[in-house]
Write an enzyme that holds these catalytic residues in place. Structure first.
Site, PDB file in Angstrom:
ATOM      1  CE  LYS A  80      -3.673   2.648   0.122  1.00  0.00           C
ATOM      2  NZ  LYS A  80      -4.780   2.510   1.077  1.00  0.00           N
TER       3      LYS A  80
ATOM      4  CE  LYS B  47      -3.282   6.934   7.317  1.00  0.00           C
ATOM      5  NZ  LYS B  47      -4.487   5.907   7.268  1.00  0.00           N
TER       6      LYS B  47
END
Lengths: 298, 298
Positions: free
Chosen positions: A173, A241
């Site tokens: 990811k 983030k």
């Protein structure tokens, strides 16, 4: 009917939960958070609302979580009243959140001590993909647990890849988010250049979407950018983030990430400009500001 | 049978010329350059070899050029023995080279004085696209001239977009190259991060190719990268040339290109490392060096 517990009914989680219902799973959800989504779901058949994650875990052998950040997952899984307090041996927790790969490995190790499998299973494809059930799901963890969770995964995703052992989903990811985020800076730079030279952005988009620059961002989101639509999708502040996670991971494994670093600085500037709740594609608005050119509204 | 003059039989030009032959155009080509390609083509039916660009221009009302850089196009079009010396009024020159947008506008202005239309028509899609006849072609210039050239364009490309007036094709190509080049740096950073953490690159690729990171570079070229195949495709040194054009254009229209600048520095480093003749995807090898991780050969 199989029962799945679902924790985290945000802009991704809610449509994913709806796809589980469509696929004939019964859902247990937790009240108190995401009140609007809980209220809407609680009116449906086969949905039970309980008070804590622990109670949800007691009712299901497959648990799905989809939360904003690492501390949220740690609290829901490991905290007081959390999933590990209620989960039976053999339970599989599928975590669709994007969190630190190292933290995911640590949570998995703690879960394993209680006989519970924790799979890191972040997703890509944005809210559109969540609604359509076409998410890409990249999974790290035990193969048997992946097999057990597969019927639920298939209700939410299209491309489901068991990438490797615990953490592999989150490492993947990181790679995914780096490509996505950097692409927005590239589109911003390229299209403001053309726009300032007087080229119609819609025609420019049509031309570059078809060749070697072809990508999801140009095909799916840039038509919205041209309309000035920055409704998320996937919020810029969450991309920031995620890039912070990627950069911390780069430090942990000693991989320099020079361009990712700069692009993350721009995401920070975007949030500082009050645009953090916009879609991640809003990064192009900074480049519009810098170059005094508009790719929107033409 | 329509006659087309074709100048520039490189790794892109030769397969494009072959597609014109397949589409029943007769070709006039110029000897003395690209000797291997000229020799191969001269054995085919409907191919005439002449000595100069001027002679080629005398024989055709549509002329296609596909050359490495701005000075090459200036010489072939404007120089002694060049196209404008031989071209009749009403001739259309379709320039598939990637050159300076400002230079393209200047060449078009000079051609117009002789009643000749010069279209900037750079392409994207790499050698594979040139061979398959599926190139994306982005065109700047006069609409009537575009219409006249369309049968030839259709033999070489799939997505043909008349983007705007003279120069618009090259401005759009700048945007295209920025997205392509920056994407390789992003893929390099993302995949070395995962690889160094121990994730199998092939599975990582499978997972990220399906979501919001999906792009031509991941789908078409990264499988070759994983095999260690950097045969161009599109040479890194030409990508560097194209980014230099984009950066000069950015200066000309006052658009800052911060990430493009850095990525171009890396392309310069790649050339300095002796890898300029490799495919543009070889940019990831620098990131492999920097991070002491391999995404190849696994």
């Amino acid at each position: 009917m199989k029962n799945v517990a679902f924790i985290g009914l945000g802009i991704m989680g809610e449509p994913m939960a709806l796809n589980l219902l469509k696929a004939k799973f019964a859902l247990t959800i937790v009240g108190g958070h995401a009140k609007k989504a809980v209220k809407a779901l609680s009116k449906r058949k086969n949905v039970t609302v309980v008070g804590t994650a622990r109670e949800a875990a007691e009712r299901a052998s497959v648990i799905v979580t989809c939360l904003p950040d690492t501390p949220d997952v740690e609290e829901v899984v490991l905290g007081a009243g959390g999933l590990l307090e209620g989960a039976k041996r053999g339970t599989v927790i599928v975590d669709h959140s994007t969190i630190s790969p190292v933290a995911a490995q640590e949570i998995a190790a703690k879960a394993k001590k209680k006989g519970v499998a924790f799979l890191d299973a972040p997703v890509s494809g944005g809210q559109n993909g969540a609604i359509a059930g076409t998410l890409s799901i990249m999974i790290g963890g035990d193969a048997k647990a992946v097999k057990k969770a597969m019927p639920a995964l298939k209700a939410m995703g299209k491309k489901i890849v068991h990438v490797g052992k615990s953490g592999a989903g989150q490492f993947t990811k990181c790679a995914n988010q780096i490509v996505c985020a950097v692409t927005w800076q590239a589109i911003g730079e390229g299209m403001t250049l053309g726009a300032k030279a007087g080229v119609n952005p819609a025609r420019m988009l049509e031309a570059i979407s078809a060749g070697a620059a072809r990508c999801w961002a140009l095909e799916v989101r840039t038509p919205e950018v041209l309309k000035g639509n920055f409704k998320p999708g996937f919020m810029a502040k969450l991309q920031h983030k995620d890039l912070n996670i990627a950069l911390a991971t780069g430090k942990a494994v000693d991989v320099p990430l020079p361009v990712t670093s700069i692009v993350n600085e721009y995401y920070r500037a975007l949030i500082a400009a009050g645009r953090g709740d916009m879609d991640t594609s809003a990064l192009v608005t900074l480049q519009e500001d810098l170059s005094r050119a508009k790719i929107r509204g033409k």
